[in-house]
Design a protein around this motif. Structure first.
Motif, mmCIF file in Angstrom:
data_model
loop_
_atom_site.group_PDB
_atom_site.id
_atom_site.type_symbol
_atom_site.label_atom_id
_atom_site.label_comp_id
_atom_site.label_asym_id
_atom_site.label_seq_id
_atom_site.Cartn_x
_atom_site.Cartn_y
_atom_site.Cartn_z
ATOM 1 N N ASP A 57 0.907 -1.165 -0.106
ATOM 2 C CA ASP A 57 -0.135 -0.058 -0.042
ATOM 3 C C ASP A 57 1.027 1.309 0.095
ATOM 4 N N THR A 58 2.170 1.294 0.743
ATOM 5 C CA THR A 58 2.923 2.087 0.907
ATOM 6 C C THR A 58 3.735 2.703 -0.517
ATOM 7 N N TYR A 59 4.507 1.443 -0.768
ATOM 8 C CA TYR A 59 5.475 1.736 -1.803
ATOM 9 C C TYR A 59 5.028 1.506 -3.389
ATOM 10 N N GLU A 60 3.504 0.849 -3.489
ATOM 11 C CA GLU A 60 3.516 0.313 -4.930
ATOM 12 C C GLU A 60 1.744 0.742 -5.019
ATOM 13 N N PRO A 61 1.611 2.043 -5.476
ATOM 14 C CA PRO A 61 0.252 2.543 -5.367
ATOM 15 C C PRO A 61 -0.420 1.992 -6.633
ATOM 16 N N ARG A 62 0.222 1.192 -7.458
ATOM 17 C CA ARG A 62 -0.226 0.828 -8.864
ATOM 18 C C ARG A 62 -0.980 -0.711 -8.353
ATOM 19 N N ALA A 63 -0.803 -0.873 -7.182
ATOM 20 C CA ALA A 63 -1.395 -2.701 -6.966
ATOM 21 C C ALA A 63 -2.006 -2.580 -5.475
ATOM 22 N N ASN A 64 -2.800 -3.356 -5.468
ATOM 23 C CA ASN A 64 -3.759 -3.581 -4.151
ATOM 24 C C ASN A 64 -3.529 -5.193 -3.796
ATOM 25 N N LEU A 65 -2.773 -5.518 -2.519
ATOM 26 C CA LEU A 65 -2.608 -6.596 -2.205
ATOM 27 C C LEU A 65 -4.053 -7.398 -1.679
ATOM 28 N N THR A 66 -4.453 -8.397 -2.359
ATOM 29 C CA THR A 66 -5.667 -8.825 -2.059
ATOM 30 C C THR A 66 -5.840 -9.996 -1.150
ATOM 31 N N ASP A 67 -4.686 -10.737 -1.248
ATOM 32 C CA ASP A 67 -4.502 -12.036 -0.401
ATOM 33 C C ASP A 67 -3.232 -12.161 0.027
ATOM 34 N N ALA A 68 -2.873 -12.637 1.113
ATOM 35 C CA ALA A 68 -1.381 -12.990 1.631
ATOM 36 C C ALA A 68 -1.465 -13.940 2.758
ATOM 37 N N LYS A 69 -0.527 -14.898 2.583
ATOM 38 C CA LYS A 69 -0.716 -16.071 3.511
ATOM 39 C C LYS A 69 0.739 -16.663 3.799
ATOM 40 N N MET A 70 1.214 -17.263 4.644
ATOM 41 C CA MET A 70 2.233 -18.269 4.931
ATOM 42 C C MET A 70 2.029 -19.391 4.409
ATOM 43 N N GLU A 71 2.975 -20.011 3.697
ATOM 44 C CA GLU A 71 2.758 -21.435 3.311
ATOM 45 C C GLU A 71 4.055 -22.106 3.804
ATOM 46 N N ALA A 72 3.796 -23.142 4.510
ATOM 47 C CA ALA A 72 4.771 -24.231 4.828
ATOM 48 C C ALA A 72 5.523 -24.837 3.808
ATOM 49 N N LEU A 73 6.486 -24.672 3.287
ATOM 50 C CA LEU A 73 7.546 -25.715 2.511
ATOM 51 C C LEU A 73 8.139 -26.846 3.239
ATOM 52 N N LEU A 74 8.696 -26.309 4.267
ATOM 53 C CA LEU A 74 9.376 -27.655 4.899
ATOM 54 C C LEU A 74 9.528 -27.047 6.333
ATOM 55 N N ALA A 75 8.187 -27.241 6.922
ATOM 56 C CA ALA A 75 7.807 -26.752 8.220
ATOM 57 C C ALA A 75 8.761 -27.308 9.085
ATOM 58 N N ASP A 76 9.025 -28.467 9.108
ATOM 59 C CA ASP A 76 10.269 -29.194 10.318
ATOM 60 C C ASP A 76 11.590 -28.311 10.170
ATOM 61 N N GLU A 77 11.985 -27.809 9.105
ATOM 62 C CA GLU A 77 13.269 -27.114 9.232
ATOM 63 C C GLU A 77 12.863 -25.647 9.055
ATOM 64 N N GLY A 78 11.716 -25.232 9.090
ATOM 65 C CA GLY A 78 11.500 -23.641 9.248
ATOM 66 C C GLY A 78 11.418 -22.907 7.872
ATOM 67 N N ASP A 79 11.147 -23.712 6.942
ATOM 68 C CA ASP A 79 11.329 -23.094 5.570
ATOM 69 C C ASP A 79 9.708 -22.719 5.147
ATOM 70 N N PHE A 80 9.502 -21.344 5.275
ATOM 71 C CA PHE A 80 7.987 -20.836 4.995
ATOM 72 C C PHE A 80 8.263 -19.990 3.852
ATOM 73 N N ALA A 81 7.174 -19.755 2.988
ATOM 74 C CA ALA A 81 7.199 -18.619 1.772
ATOM 75 C C ALA A 81 5.931 -17.721 2.185
ATOM 76 N N LEU A 82 5.856 -16.430 1.717
ATOM 77 C CA LEU A 82 4.682 -15.704 1.789
ATOM 78 C C LEU A 82 4.271 -15.896 0.443
ATOM 79 N N VAL A 83 2.898 -16.160 0.368
ATOM 80 C CA VAL A 83 2.066 -16.579 -0.840
ATOM 81 C C VAL A 83 1.280 -15.154 -0.973
ATOM 82 N N THR A 84 1.213 -14.310 -1.995
ATOM 83 C CA THR A 84 0.433 -13.427 -2.143
ATOM 84 C C THR A 84 -0.027 -13.217 -3.405
ATOM 85 N N ASN A 85 -1.307 -12.553 -3.378
ATOM 86 C CA ASN A 85 -1.904 -12.241 -4.719
ATOM 87 C C ASN A 85 -2.479 -10.712 -4.811
ATOM 88 N N ALA A 86 -2.156 -10.020 -5.864
ATOM 89 C CA ALA A 86 -2.198 -8.580 -5.852
ATOM 90 C C ALA A 86 -2.945 -8.251 -7.305
#
Length: 90
Positions: A57-86
């Protein structure tokens, strides 16, 4: 981001989400808060989503983040990814 001569909106959103807050010399607020990395996922998830929404919202006025969530890639090893839709607002 710059108002003219910039890259595509999806690329700019992706670049913003890859920056760690504090690594841009003259704009220390740009980027994701690094203190969220070491927290338990149940606590960090809502904070990270809110931080990502504020960042876009602050740095990219041409986009609106509609969805964001963390997804576990390898949760046992602490590997997560931020999955977003804009959506492009221009």
């Amino acid at each position: 981001m710059k108002s003219k001569g910039n890259g595509t909106v999806p690329q700019c959103v992706s670049n913003l989400l890859k920056i760690v807050r504090g690594e841009i010399p003259y704009d220390r607020l740009k980027g994701i808060d690094p203190t969220l990395i070491d927290r338990p996922s149940a606590i960090a998830n809502p904070m990270l989503v809110a931080d990502a929404k504020w960042l876009i919202d602050t740095y990219e006025p041409r986009a609106n983040l509609t969805d964001a969530k963390m997804e576990a890639l390898l949760a046992d090893e602490g590997d997560f990814a931020l999955v977003t839709n804009a959506e492009i607002t221009e």
